[in-house]
Design a protein around this motif. Structure first.
Motif, PDB file in Angstrom:
ATOM      1  N   ARG A 190       0.907  -1.382   0.082  1.00 58.81           N
ATOM      2  CA  ARG A 190       0.013  -0.106   0.050  1.00 58.81           C
ATOM      3  C   ARG A 190       0.772   1.307   0.244  1.00 58.81           C
ATOM      4  O   ARG A 190       0.462   2.136  -0.814  1.00 58.81           O
ATOM      5  CB  ARG A 190      -0.794   0.029   1.357  1.00 58.81           C
ATOM      6  N   LEU A 241       2.348   1.590  -3.462  1.00 57.55           N
ATOM      7  CA  LEU A 241       1.277   2.450  -4.314  1.00 57.55           C
ATOM      8  C   LEU A 241       1.245   3.787  -3.989  1.00 57.55           C
ATOM      9  O   LEU A 241       1.202   4.499  -4.978  1.00 57.55           O
ATOM     10  CB  LEU A 241       0.130   1.639  -4.359  1.00 57.55           C
ATOM     11  N   LEU A 242       1.344   4.160  -2.873  1.00 52.39           N
ATOM     12  CA  LEU A 242       0.763   5.526  -2.577  1.00 52.39           C
ATOM     13  C   LEU A 242       2.071   6.464  -2.888  1.00 52.39           C
ATOM     14  O   LEU A 242       1.987   7.613  -3.786  1.00 52.39           O
ATOM     15  CB  LEU A 242       0.477   5.846  -0.823  1.00 52.39           C
ATOM     16  N   ALA A 298       2.269   6.941  -6.590  1.00 54.70           N
ATOM     17  CA  ALA A 298       1.176   7.643  -7.400  1.00 54.70           C
ATOM     18  C   ALA A 298       1.732   9.023  -7.039  1.00 54.70           C
ATOM     19  O   ALA A 298       1.188   9.983  -7.992  1.00 54.70           O
ATOM     20  CB  ALA A 298      -0.022   7.238  -6.510  1.00 54.70           C
ATOM     21  N   HIS A 299       2.609   9.585  -6.206  1.00 62.33           N
ATOM     22  CA  HIS A 299       2.622  10.941  -5.872  1.00 62.33           C
ATOM     23  C   HIS A 299       4.225  11.369  -6.301  1.00 62.33           C
ATOM     24  O   HIS A 299       4.522  12.415  -6.209  1.00 62.33           O
ATOM     25  CB  HIS A 299       2.416  11.292  -4.358  1.00 62.33           C
ATOM     26  N   ASN A 307       6.088  11.530  -8.949  1.00 57.80           N
ATOM     27  CA  ASN A 307       6.234  12.537 -10.160  1.00 57.80           C
ATOM     28  C   ASN A 307       5.594  13.654 -10.221  1.00 57.80           C
ATOM     29  O   ASN A 307       5.702  14.526 -10.937  1.00 57.80           O
ATOM     30  CB  ASN A 307       5.961  11.589 -11.293  1.00 57.80           C
ATOM     31  N   LEU A 308       4.954  14.028  -9.263  1.00 57.67           N
ATOM     32  CA  LEU A 308       4.212  15.285  -9.170  1.00 57.67           C
ATOM     33  C   LEU A 308       5.065  16.523  -9.093  1.00 57.67           C
ATOM     34  O   LEU A 308       6.183  16.552  -8.382  1.00 57.67           O
ATOM     35  CB  LEU A 308       3.440  15.489  -7.818  1.00 57.67           C
ATOM     36  N   GLU A 338       4.311  19.574  -8.050  1.00 58.68           N
ATOM     37  CA  GLU A 338       4.308  20.611  -6.953  1.00 58.68           C
ATOM     38  C   GLU A 338       4.159  19.641  -5.715  1.00 58.68           C
ATOM     39  O   GLU A 338       3.189  18.640  -6.041  1.00 58.68           O
ATOM     40  CB  GLU A 338       3.048  21.336  -7.089  1.00 58.68           C
ATOM     41  N   ILE A 363      -6.735  11.150   4.276  1.00 56.53           N
ATOM     42  CA  ILE A 363      -7.358  11.040   3.147  1.00 56.53           C
ATOM     43  C   ILE A 363      -6.700   9.911   2.155  1.00 56.53           C
ATOM     44  O   ILE A 363      -7.161   9.216   1.609  1.00 56.53           O
ATOM     45  CB  ILE A 363      -7.779  12.384   2.673  1.00 56.53           C
ATOM     46  N   MET A 364      -5.451  10.346   2.013  1.00 56.83           N
ATOM     47  CA  MET A 364      -4.487   9.441   1.405  1.00 56.83           C
ATOM     48  C   MET A 364      -4.553   8.018   1.812  1.00 56.83           C
ATOM     49  O   MET A 364      -4.393   7.123   1.071  1.00 56.83           O
ATOM     50  CB  MET A 364      -2.924  10.033   1.260  1.00 56.83           C
ATOM     51  N   TRP A 365      -4.310   7.980   3.105  1.00 56.31           N
ATOM     52  CA  TRP A 365      -4.378   6.697   3.795  1.00 56.31           C
ATOM     53  C   TRP A 365      -5.709   6.097   3.483  1.00 56.31           C
ATOM     54  O   TRP A 365      -5.777   4.814   3.813  1.00 56.31           O
ATOM     55  CB  TRP A 365      -3.949   6.711   5.258  1.00 56.31           C
ATOM     56  N   GLY A 366      -6.819   6.865   3.162  1.00 58.48           N
ATOM     57  CA  GLY A 366      -8.113   6.006   3.039  1.00 58.48           C
ATOM     58  C   GLY A 366      -8.862   5.621   4.252  1.00 58.48           C
ATOM     59  O   GLY A 366      -9.745   5.148   4.521  1.00 58.48           O
ATOM     60  N   LEU A 377      -9.435   1.527   0.939  1.00 57.22           N
ATOM     61  CA  LEU A 377      -9.513   2.696  -0.021  1.00 57.22           C
ATOM     62  C   LEU A 377      -8.147   3.502  -0.144  1.00 57.22           C
ATOM     63  O   LEU A 377      -7.897   4.003  -1.139  1.00 57.22           O
ATOM     64  CB  LEU A 377     -10.466   3.595   0.754  1.00 57.22           C
ATOM     65  N   GLY A 378      -7.248   3.280   0.787  1.00 60.38           N
ATOM     66  CA  GLY A 378      -5.794   3.716   0.640  1.00 60.38           C
ATOM     67  C   GLY A 378      -5.102   3.266  -0.665  1.00 60.38           C
ATOM     68  O   GLY A 378      -4.320   3.868  -1.138  1.00 60.38           O
ATOM     69  N   THR A 379      -5.704   2.109  -1.158  1.00 64.63           N
ATOM     70  CA  THR A 379      -4.879   1.547  -2.317  1.00 64.63           C
ATOM     71  C   THR A 379      -5.376   1.896  -3.733  1.00 64.63           C
ATOM     72  O   THR A 379      -5.085   1.545  -4.573  1.00 64.63           O
ATOM     73  CB  THR A 379      -4.902  -0.118  -2.206  1.00 64.63           C
ATOM     74  N   ASN A 403      -4.558  11.941  -8.804  1.00 62.14           N
ATOM     75  CA  ASN A 403      -4.380  11.953  -7.354  1.00 62.14           C
ATOM     76  C   ASN A 403      -5.603  12.651  -6.901  1.00 62.14           C
ATOM     77  O   ASN A 403      -6.046  12.533  -5.607  1.00 62.14           O
ATOM     78  CB  ASN A 403      -3.005  12.492  -6.927  1.00 62.14           C
ATOM     79  N   LYS A 408     -11.811   8.765  -2.075  1.00 56.50           N
ATOM     80  CA  LYS A 408     -11.319   8.108  -0.575  1.00 56.50           C
ATOM     81  C   LYS A 408     -11.866   9.085   0.468  1.00 56.50           C
ATOM     82  O   LYS A 408     -12.361   8.475   1.503  1.00 56.50           O
ATOM     83  CB  LYS A 408      -9.633   8.386  -0.306  1.00 56.50           C
TER      84      LYS A 408
END
Lengths: 327, 389
Positions: free
Chosen positions: A261, A264-265, A268-269, A271-272, A274, A317-320, B41-43, B81, B88
């Motif tokens: 997890r 993945l997180l 996903a972030h 190459n942003l 900003e 939120i990012m962690w869900g 949801l975190g994934t 994102n 999420k």
């Protein structure tokens, strides 16, 4: 008997593209492996060029330079702390076939001049790298140094070779003193670091020490360590003494369970352009995620006393996880 | 003139009433951890999305037709994102576990299930075409079924992965008055450009009004599970409007019977208060809060919000953990108090010594005060005695 230079040049050129690729592949494998194991280091590589190859063959008077010169592809790994040299060497043994290995600490006698570090002659493990079958069996030299060993390697090369064959005793003694200094420096840095982390009141530093290796594995980038220490001093209060005593275990278990997890997180972030989420690329984010799983309510309450709630909300939120602003 | 004041000092009291163990276990729940836990949801990763404009229906005709995109919107990591974070956010806090309803007239169940069952060997371009076509049918269905009460919005379909497995989401986005949704033409295809989507989402404060996310219950399964959040569903008033998105449009129903879930969570909460909370005053206050929540007009019960609002901080996480351990949802679910209607009107306090205090919530709140002194419960009851006997 002198080597036939035009013939050697021809042979060299036939293979050169493969060695260039090998150096690149080996660097990529090692960069990935060290990052995944959380070992912060610099990895560089090069393929020996024609001129230095021919000069080396000529200087060493090799009968079969194409076989005897083992460093046509070379990788150098520079770590910060001495204990990391052994960790990297262990990693290399896992991902390459090691043909020969030399730890200069073990082989160089105390009264001998020479450079320090760990050298490994390796080959790709058969079938280990997709699309690199034609590179299997080719030799690659990997050097693992601390930062100071690396500087010493550069400087000592000049001093020792210029002083040969028999430098005056006085000069030899001064060079040996410098060499001893390099060893002492690395050992003392490692010891001082260990002792500092064991001091009372260094919970935040100990937390950062543990989180750093995991963070580097997922994020692969630097961070603001002062900010980390500041936030970790707050997060550290969320653990009781019994938990702090086994904090490494708590973090390791959490990371093991959630490795995919986290991967993945961060991917996903990564190459942003900003930095939208200020704290994601700080090691303490990992501890925030751990506390969100453990008890988000207590985390939220303690956080709100020191920092803007929206920073925690972003991570939640990012962690869900649901984030509550009530209570 | 003040009436009599009765003060009871007794051992730890029990609040409410615990039913027999066997009667409050439900077989309806998705799993031991509840559906939301199954969907990590975190994934969530968004791979692609497509946006269609669905205008409000004018009752007496004359509605403009929906504007349907022909191709997926171009995406970058920022927008990817952003959408993942908004989904999420809304689903973690307000998502209700849902399942497709048997006999639903909506084409959504078949469309979503078809997409979820697409094999991993399916070429990307084939999957993309199927996704675009399915999303267009969803938008058309939304347009045809919505009434004049539904406002103009952007129907956004997303495809991606959750926990490494394929997932699909359907969002309804709504913007403040004055929003203009215009499709652009890119190489002969109509779509929203990346810049336009960014402007709508990041600058114009378009909000995710309703969201849903579906995946298969487990790898190899053919049963989709879903989470749906809908701000309108938290209120009982105008239920036909509230249920439009979930039922008429998505063809879904709550994954568990709301009356059973509500009953089970109510008794589990009461049990936690009786066994997990030691201080007498807290027990009484928590129970009153539970009754109050069950009697409120809110159409949904969110254990996280409930714990945060009414429990002391040290009791919140143990409470949620307790629900999870019993296979009950620790997140939002539809509330239906039909099966506990009589029970939630009365507050009861029962003492080891055989004493009982019972009363309506309002009377209790106004006249009964429970504290703890030296490990003993002290109940202070104030009022006029009607009769003794």
């Amino acid at each position: 008997m002198w080597v036939d230079i035009p013939e050697l040049e021809q042979s060299f050129k036939r293979d050169q593209e493969r060695y260039v690729r090998l150096a690149k592949v080996a660097k990529e494998l090692l960069s990935e492996a060290t990052r995944k194991t959380g070992i912060r280091c610099e990895v560089s590589s090069r393929a020996k060029d024609l001129e230095s190859f021919v000069k080396k063959a000529f200087r060493k008077q090799y009968a079969d330079p194409m076989r005897q010169i083992r460093d046509r592809a070379g990788v150098r790994i520079i770590v910060t702390y001495e204990h990391q040299v052994a960790l990297v060497a262990k990693l290399i043994r896992e991902i390459f076939e090691v043909v020969a290995e030399e730890d200069k600490h073990e082989t160089l006698s105390a009264d001998k001049l020479g450079y320090l570090g760990h050298h490994l002659d390796v080959q790709l493990l058969p079938g280990s790298t997709q699309g690199a079958q034609e590179l299997e069996g080719l030799p690659c030299e990997i050097q693992v140094h601390t930062k100071l060993q690396n500087v010493w390697a550069e400087v000592s090369h000049e001093l020792i070779y210029k002083a040969r064959p028999s430098p005056p005793k006085m000069i030899e003694r001064r060079i040996l003193r410098l060499q001893t200094f390099v060893e002492l420096f690395d050992e003392e840095v490692t010891r001082a670091r260990k002792e500092i982390l064991a001091l009372p009141g260094k919970d935040a530093a100990r937390l950062l020490e543990n989180l750093d290796q995991h963070f580097y594995r997922f994020a692969g980038r630097d961070y603001d360590s002062e900010l980390s220490l500041q936030i970790l001093s707050t997060l550290g209060t969320l653990f009781d003494q019994e938990e702090l005593d086994r904090i490494d275990q708590i973090i390791d278990v959490f990371i093991t369970i959630h490795a995919e997890r986290l991967q993945l997180l961060y991917e996903a972030h990564r190459n942003l352009q900003e930095p939208v989420e200020l704290l994601l690329f700080q090691p303490e984010a990992l501890l925030v995620f751990e506390r969100l799983e453990h008890d988000p309510f207590i985390l939220e309450e303690e956080w709100a006393k020191h920092y803007p709630p929206n920073l925690l909300e972003q991570l939640a939120i990012m962690w869900g996880k649901p984030y509550q602003t009530v209570g | 003139m003040m009436g009599p004041l009765i003060q009871l000092v007794v051992a730890q009291p029990l609040v409410g009433r615990c039913p027999p163990e066997a009667s409050w276990r439900s077989s309806h729940f998705l799993g031991p951890q509840g559906g939301n836990e199954q969907m990590e949801l975190g994934t969530l990763l968004i791979e692609a999305l497509i946006v269609h404009e669905v205008p409000a229906r004018v009752v007496r005709g004359g509605s403009p037709p929906p504007q349907l995109s022909d191709i997926e919107c171009p995406l970058d990591d920022e927008l990817r994102n952003f959408f993942a974070a908004r989904m999420k956010e809304t689903l973690a806090s307000k998502g209700v576990d849902v399942a497709f309803a048997d006999g639903a007239t909506s084409p959504l169940p078949d469309l979503v299930t078809g997409l979820l069952l697409t094999t991993t060997e399916t070429p990307e371009d084939v999957l993309r075409d199927r996704f675009v076509e399915a999303s267009r049918r969803m938008a058309q269905h939304l347009y045809e079924t919505q009434t004049g009460q539904n406002s103009t919005g952007l129907l956004t379909a997303v495809r991606g992965q959750i926990d490494g497995h394929r997932c699909f989401g359907i969002l309804k986005l709504q913007k403040e008055e004055g929003a203009r949704f215009q499709l652009q033409t890119i190489k002969g295809h109509q779509t929203f450009t990346l810049e336009r989507i960014k402007q709508l989402m990041l600058t114009d404060s378009t909000r995710v009004f309703k969201a849903s996310l579906f995946t298969l219950a487990q790898p190899g399964s053919e049963t989709p599970v879903g989470l749906v959040s809908d701000e309108q569903r938290s209120h009982f008033s105008r239920r036909e409007v509230a249920d439009f998105f979930l039922g008429a449009f998505l063809g879904c129903r709550p994954a568990t019977d709301p009356d059973t879930t509500t009953k089970d969570v109510f008794y589990a909460t009461e049990d936690f208060i009786n066994t997990g909370v030691t201080e007498s005053g807290k027990k009484a206050n928590y129970q009153l809060a539970l009754l109050s929540e069950m009697n409120s007009q809110l159409g949904q019960f969110d254990p996280v919000r409930f714990a945060a609002q009414h429990f002391e901080i040290g009791d919140r996480q143990p409470y949620l953990r307790n629900l999870r351990e019993q296979g009950l949802p620790d997140h939002t679910f539809d509330k239906d108090t039909t099966r506990i209607e009589g029970r939630i009107q009365q507050m009861r306090l029962e003492f080891e010594e055989g004493l009982k205090i019972t009363g309506g919530r309002d009377a209790w709140e106004a006249n009964v005060h429970v504290t703890e002194e030296n490990g003993r419960a002290v109940a202070r009851v104030e009022g006029q005695i009607r009769r003794v006997g």
